[in-house]
Each structure stands twice: as structure tokens, then as C-alpha cells.
Design an enzyme around this catalytic site. Structure first.
Site, short mmCIF file in Angstrom:
data_model
loop_
_atom_site.label_atom_id
_atom_site.label_comp_id
_atom_site.label_asym_id
_atom_site.label_seq_id
_atom_site.Cartn_x
_atom_site.Cartn_y
_atom_site.Cartn_z
N SER A 56 0.83 -1.20 0.00
CA SER A 56 0.00 0.00 0.00
C SER A 56 0.87 1.26 0.00
O SER A 56 1.70 1.42 -0.88
CB SER A 56 -0.97 -0.05 1.18
OG SER A 56 -2.03 0.86 1.00
N ASP A 68 -5.91 -3.74 -2.48
CA ASP A 68 -4.88 -3.35 -1.52
C ASP A 68 -4.20 -4.56 -0.87
O ASP A 68 -4.86 -5.47 -0.37
CB ASP A 68 -5.51 -2.47 -0.45
CG ASP A 68 -4.49 -1.73 0.39
OD1 ASP A 68 -3.73 -2.40 1.11
OD2 ASP A 68 -4.44 -0.49 0.31
#
Length: 751
Positions: free
Chosen positions: A87, A234
Site C-alpha cells: 500500500s 490493496d
């Protein structure tokens, strides 16, 4: 054995014994044969130096702390041999792995409009004028799709990463030609999650910008990203602190930095947003704890104390950097054992590949058009040409105009190396839930004396009905003013500079008749007709249009004396219109201007029963200072000889249009209104901006040109406005001289 041979040669030489050169040569060859070989890798990193992997976790805006940590590592001369990130950790790690300095990374992070990047909306200046005209409708922004079988289709995410894609492409441009992430200045891995299986996906090759984007692809906020044969979201869902990935790369020692958000306490779980955030946090925390358990005594674990800085608090990224630095400094005793001498560290840095930061000269431009419109419609908006040095600002502006056609889910670019040549590939992907779309809207008003009005609208739009992006729209409105219309909008060239617009309509509406300020009658106008026009778009800021309108219908007296006649009518007119709109936001503008100037000539020779002329103009200008915005506007409509029939009268009344009166409650041969609207932004959440405002209005409605500007009315309003993902929402109270007052609720445009 080796030491014995060397010792023997040395003793014989000291005693003066002459040893033949051939014997000495054979002795040294034997020594070399007996010495274990030394690899290039051992020479470059030092035979005894362990390889170090840097692991950076996800955590949104908190990820800026990674910059501070790395800065301290550089000061301590700790070499980084591998980087693995998830991320926001993949963003910071990817930039550092690509060769960017920490100063460059920090400047880049501070310069990104993070709030704006998490909004897919095209900048309004880039939208076609056709799309700007849509804002005149009170339909709100949400546009679900409709399949040919009548099934409702929704986007796969609130966002599709249009702006964040361009940001990632720009910051990774110097290494755009590198496809193997082991060939970056620092070998690198980005971690994402497979939306189908939930498993971690380690990305080690391909386009660096896309890898970084995939790793931070927040579920439900962003649509899953197609990467090879997978749908990625993610990486924090599967592996937020990828220690195992760094070890798989070859790291002997791991420096792991965890900036993930701590779980909320029980007392803080008091609304649905916090509960949703907690659920995501639980998933992230579980896999993070599992990775932390794999740390050994040789590894270094750093947890910056970021306090109340949340994952979306990008305004506070500058505060997170020193917190990360201080956290690393608190681990100095452990980190110093990994430090290497100055000359060795300098040699380590010098061996890194240094990407060329100069913008490349483009040898070719390739378009990958995944839509139903012609390639030339897209190419006509691209200014990058073979032989030119790449201008990223111009390319992003061009892509903005392509995206401004409002038919694409995503438009991005990639700089590629093919057969020794550098080129640009532009990809345009049509909306997966199109090309049929639905929209809705609602307007309510109540004068607090029992009179109220409402209109509920719905529209169906079909885009890309041909290669030049023709469009068909049909709309239905129910309520006080029921209306149905259908139209075809057809561009005539690839640049969509010229167009024709053909439509038909049927409507019911009220029209009041006044004399001396007193209402004499109210007519119900029922009519239908058609409009044909042709025009020219003035880039994206304006439009010129000429047209013909035919209308027939009836006027039935609803209020007034029994002798008031009902009648049928036929009207035909030619019209000319000039429009301009440079506002940044149609609903809550901060700057820009908008105006419309129209002349209409009604003649029986055009096919109607009436001869009269009308002119209408409306112009507004917006200026902003800080959070305070002022909008000044003027409207003037006039009938040349005061001879417009009932169905041709101008209407006024409604929110900021002589507030206090119901929507279109007033009618007359002439209307004049000047108004000043004040807005103050009182909150700016990620997807919700809130405003309070007030308006002051002065003007009137007149039946005789000699009375224009006589007996003007003061009016005003106060209101609360919200700019939401589905569209603007207003609720307000208006009052005008004479005791007229109304409340308003609206989903959709009102100003």
C-alpha cells in the site's frame, strides 16, 4: 598447505637461495588453485556483510513516516539491498527503489493533491461543453448503467484511479522502461491482494506505476485493478507487513517499519464508518501480527508513534516524517550494528544504477482504444507527436480532455521501450457499466402556507451510438411540471467541434397572468413540439448554436374569472444562442464565469400563430478568498413589444431566484434579477464538502416595459449545502418582501 608453500618461498629467498622463476610461478599457481573463489557479489557487498531488506507497511497518510525512517538509515550509513512494501509502503518504497532521493520523495509527497487524487471527476475545464450543459438539469451525478436486457449495472468501485494513475506514471517515469524490478537501483517488490482468492500477490515485474497502484487499491473505494489474469486490491488485506517477501528476496536481516493504524477502543465504535474501518483494521492487524512473529533477534522492528494521524489525513504528512525519524533514532543501538564505513557506503551507493531523469524523445505514439468510438476522436485530443520530447504536463492535459468525454472508466499512459525506441502508449477503457446510463433528481419547495411544489426526474442516456460518439437521451419528469423529451446529439467531426441536435418534447406547466401586481389568472399550458439546431463548440469553454423550434398546445384557465378563454396555439421561432462556462464546479464554484445570451424571433411565417421577439441573458462571476466564496449574477429577460402570449411569458421564483416564492411562481413579459450569493466551506471530508450560505436578491417581474425596474422586490435566503458523490444537496429557507417565504429541499442544481 597454502601457508607452508608461501613460507618455504620466503625462507629460501632470505637465505639467498636462487629459486628459478618457473618454480615461483608454479608455486603461486598452486596457491591460487587452493584458495576458495570469491564471488562478485561478495566483493560488492563485503564478504562478511549481511544483506539487508527494508519492509514498509501500509497505512495511508501515516506512510509519510517511512521517509523519516529511511533518512535516519542513510545518516547511519545502513545499506539497503532489498525493499518490499504494501500500500503506501509500496509507494514510498517504490519511489526510493527507483532512485529518487529522500528530498525528492518528500517534495513529491507534499506536492500531491491527495484529496483531489481520490476523486475521479474530470476537472470541469476539461469536460466537453455538452457535458457542462448537463449541469443545467437538476439530475444528480450518480449514473448507474442499464444493460440492453434492462438489468441495472453498477461500477465495481466508487473510484477507478484516473488521477492516481497519472500521478504514479509521472513519478516513475525515469524507470518506465524497466520491466524486471530486480534491475531497479534497489531490487523491489510490491504486495497486493487477489480479490478472488484473498491471497497475497507479490509483483516483481511489469510497469512499476501499475504495481504501486495495485498495492494501494483500497477495496470498494477503488475498482479491482486488472493485472495479468488477476483482479488486485490493496495488499494490506493479505500481507500488510511483507517480512517474508524480503526474506524470499535474499535478505539476511530485516528492518521492518509498521505504520498501520491501531484498532479502535470499544467506546470509539459509535458509527457505521468507524465499524467498517475497524473490520478492515482487524484483517490488516491479523496478518501484520503473524509477520511480526517471524522477526528474529537480528532484525530491527520500528513502530512510529503517529497518534491521531489517520490513514486519510494527508494534510498531516509533513508531521509524520519527523515522527518516523525519531522512531528510527530510538533504535540507533540496534541499527548501528548494521552501519558500514564511509568509503564502503559510498561505494555501495555508487554501484546503484542511476536512471536518466531527462524526459525522453518519443519515437512513436500508440493508442489502445477499448471503446466504441473512432480512434480519431481520441487522437484529435492528443498533442504528443513522434520526434517531440515528452511533455508530461501537456500529455496529462490531453488525457484530461479525453476523459472529459465522460465515457471512459480510465484513460492512462505508459512510456515503453520497444526495439531500442521509446514510445508512449495511451490506453482508453470504456466504462464497464455503460454505454446506457440512468440518472435521477428531485426538487421540493413549500411556501409554509399550504402551497408546495415538487418535481421528480429521471433520464436515460445512450452514448457512443456511432463512431463519432453520437448520443441519445430520453428524460421524464413527474410532479408539478410533468415533461418528457427525447433528443439526438450528433457530432459531425472527430474533434467534435461541429454538431447537430434534434429533439422532441411534451410538457405541462403553469403560467400566471398579472396586472398591476395582482394575479388575474393561472393557466395550465399543455404543449409539445420539436427542436432542431446546429452549432459549434468553442473548445470546452463555450458554444454557438442556431436553431428552429416548433410548438403546439393548449392553454386552459385554472384560476380566474369564468370568462377567461381557453385556447389552442401554434408557435414557431428561430433562435441564436451564445453560451460560456468556465466555472470549476457548477454547484459550488470557487472561480470562473458562466453566461448565456439568446435571441428568439417568433413569426407566423415560420409556421406559428404569433409574431414577437424576445431576448434573454444571464451572467455570473465567482471569486474565492480562502474558504469564502462570492458569486455575483445578473439575469434579464425581455419581450420587445410586451406582446408575448401566455405560453411565452418568462418565469421567476425559487431558491436564489427571488427566494420566498415557489419555483416559477411568477411570470411576466420582463424579468430582471441581480443577486449576490455567499458561501463558506465549513468541512472538507474525503467525499463530502459542506457549505453554509446566504443570498441577497433584488429585482422583479413586469408586464409593461415602462414599468421595468419599478416596484422591485428584495429577497434573500439562508441555506446548507453538501457536495456529495451523488450530487449536490441543498436545504434552505427563503423570504421576499410582502411576506412571501418558502423552504427548499433539493437533490441537484439550484443556483
Amino acid at each position: 598447505m597454502v601457508s607452508f608453500l608461501l613460507h618455504w618461498v620466503l625462507v629460501q629467498t632470505c637465505l639467498g637461495v636462487k629459486i628459478p622463476m618457473k618454480t615461483i610461478s608454479l608455486t603461486f599457481l598452486l596457491v591460487l588453485a587452493l584458495v576458495p573463489p570469491v564471488s562478485l557479489a561478495e566483493i560488492s557487498v563485503g564478504k562478511d556483510r549481511p544483506k539487508i531488506g527494508l519492509v514498509l507497511s501500509g497505512g495511508g497518510a501515516r506512510g509519510a513516516a517511512h521517509i523519516g525512517v529511511i533518512r535516519r538509515l542513510e545518516e547511519l550509513r545502513i545499506p539497503i539491498d532489498y525493499i518490499a512494501g504494501t500500500s503506501m509502503g509500496s509507494i514510498i518504497g517504490g519511489m526510493y527503489a527507483s532512485g529518487m532521493s529522500l528530498d525528492e520523495i518528500e517534495t513529491t509527497m507534499a506536492g500531491i493533491d491527495w484529496a483531489g487524487s481520490f476523486k475521479d471527476e474530470t476537472q470541469r475545464k476539461d469536460r466537453t461543453f455538452r457535458r457542462k450543459l448537463d449541469d443545467k438539469l437538476y439530475l444528480f451525478k450518480l449514473q448507474p448503467g442499464l444493460s440492453d436486457d434492462g438489468e441495472i449495472k453498477l461500477p465495481t468501485g466508487a473510484l477507478h484511479g484516473q488521477k492516481i494513475d497519472l500521478i504514479m506514471s509521472k513519478i516513475t517515469l525515469p524507470v518506465a522502461g524497466i520491466q524486471n524490478f530486480d534491475e531497479l537501483p534497489i531490487p523491489y517488490r510490491a504486495v497486493a491482494s487477489d480479490m478472488v482468492t484473498g491471497e497475497a500477490v507479490v509483483i516483481d515485474r511489469g510497469n512499476l506505476a501499475k504495481a504501486m497502484r495495485a498495492s494501494m487499491n483500497i477495496p470498494s473505494a477503488f475498482a479491482p485493478l486488472k493485472f495479468e489474469d488477476k483482479l488486485l486490491v490493496d495488499g494490506g488485506i493479505a500481507n500488510n507487513l511483507p517480512i517474508n517477501v524480503a526474506r524470499d528476496m535474499g535478505a539476511d536481516i530485516v528492518i521492518a517499519v509498521d505504520i498501520s493504524t491501531p484498532l479502535r477502543e470499544k467506546d470509539d465504535l459509535d458509527n457505521v464508518l468507524k465499524l467498517t474501518d475497524q473490520l478492515i483494521g482487524i484483517m490488516t492487524r491479523t496478518n501484520t501480527e503473524a509477520q511480526i512473529k517471524t522477526l528474529t533477534e537480528r532484525d530491527v522492528f520500528i513502530v512510529p508513534e503517529l497518534g491521531d494521524i489517520g490513514t486519510s489525513d494527508f494534510k498531516h504528512t509533513a508531521e509524520a516524517v519527523p515522527i518516523g525519524y525519531n522512531a528510527a533514532q530510538g533504535k540507533d543501538r540496534e541499527l548501528e550494528t548494521l552501519s558500514i564505513p564511509v568509503d564502503e557506503y559510498a561505494a555501495h551507493l555508487s554501484r546503484r544504477y542511476q536512471p536518466d531523469a531527462r524526459l525522453p524523445v518519443i519515437s512513436f505514439v500508440r493508442l489502445e482504444n477499448q471503446s466504441g468510438i473512432d480512434d480519431e476522436v481520441i487522437r484529435s485530443r492528443l498533442n504528443v507527436k513522434p520526434g517531440d520530447q515528452l511533455d508530461t504536463a501537456q500529455l496529462e492535459a490531453d488525457i484530461g480532455k479525453i476523459y472529459g468525454l465522460d465515457m471512459f472508466e480510465n484513460v492512462n499512459y505508459e512510456v515503453v521501450e520497444e526495439e531500442g525506441k521509446t514510445g508512449v502508449v495511451v490506453r482508453a477503457m470504456e466504462k464497464s457499466w455503460g454505454p446506457n446510463y440512468l440518472q435521477f433528481g428531485l426538487v421540493l419547495s413549500d411556501n409554509l402556507e399550504g402551497d408546495n411544489s415538487y418535481n421528480l426526474g429521471a433520464a436515460y442516456t445512450r452514448t457512443a451510438i456511432n463512431r463519432l460518439n453520437g448520443e441519445w437521451r430520453t428524460a421524464l419528469q413527474l410532479g408539478e411540471d410533468p415533461t418528457i423529451f427525447t433528443e439526438l446529439y450528433q457530432p459531425l467531426d472527430a474533434e467534435q467541434k461541429y454538431f447537430i441536435n434534434i429533439g422532441a418534447f411534451a410538457s405541462h406547466r403553469n403560467s400566471n397572468v398579472y396586472s398591476g401586481g395582482d394575479q388575474l389568472a393561472e393557466y395550465r399550458i399543455k404543449s409539445g413540439g420539436s427542436i432542431i439546431s446546429a452549432g459549434m463548440n468553442l473548445d470546452t469553454w463555450g458554444e454557438l448554436r442556431l436553431g428552429y423550434k416548433y410548438e403546439s398546445g393548449s392553454a386552459d384557465a385554472r384560476i380566474g374569472g369564468p370568462l377567461l378563454p381557453d385556447f389552442d396555439f401554434y408557435e414557431a421561432s428561430l433562435f441564436a444562442r451564445f453560451s460560456i462556462d468556465t466555472r470549476d464546479n457548477a454547484f459550488f464554484p470557487r472561480h470562473g464565469q458562466a453566461g448565456e445570451f439568446e435571441y428568439r424571433d417568433f413569426k407566423d411565417s415560420w409556421g406559428g400563430d404569433f409574431d414577437y421577439e424576445q431576448f434573454s441573458m444571464e451572467y455570473g462571476l465567482t471569486k474565492t478568498w480562502g474558504k469564502d466564496t462570492f458569486m455575483g449574477a445578473i439575469r434579464f429577460d425581455t419581450t420587445v413589444d410586451d406582446d408575448a402570449p401566455v405560453q411565452g411569458l418568462f418565469q421567476a421564483g425559487g431558491f436564489t431566484n427571488l427566494s420566498g416564492f415557489n419555483q416559477n411562481e411568477l411570470t411576466g413579459q420582463h424579468v430582471g434579477i441581480a443577486k449576490l450569493i455567499y458561501l463558506r466551506q465549513i468541512s472538507d471530508f474525503q467525499f463530502l464538502e459542506t457549505y453554509v450560505g446566504a443570498s441577497v436578491e433584488y429585482g422583479g417581474v413586469w408586464q409593461d416595459s415602462d414599468d421595468i425596474f419599478d416596484d422591485n422586490i428584495w429577497a434573500g435566503s439562508i441555506f446548507l449545502g453538501l457536495d456529495t458523490p451523488i450530487g449536490p444537496v441543498y436545504t434552505g429557507y427563503g423570504q421576499a418582501e410582502g411576506g412571501n417565504k418558502s423552504v427548499y429541499v433539493s437533490l441537484g442544481k439550484l443556483f
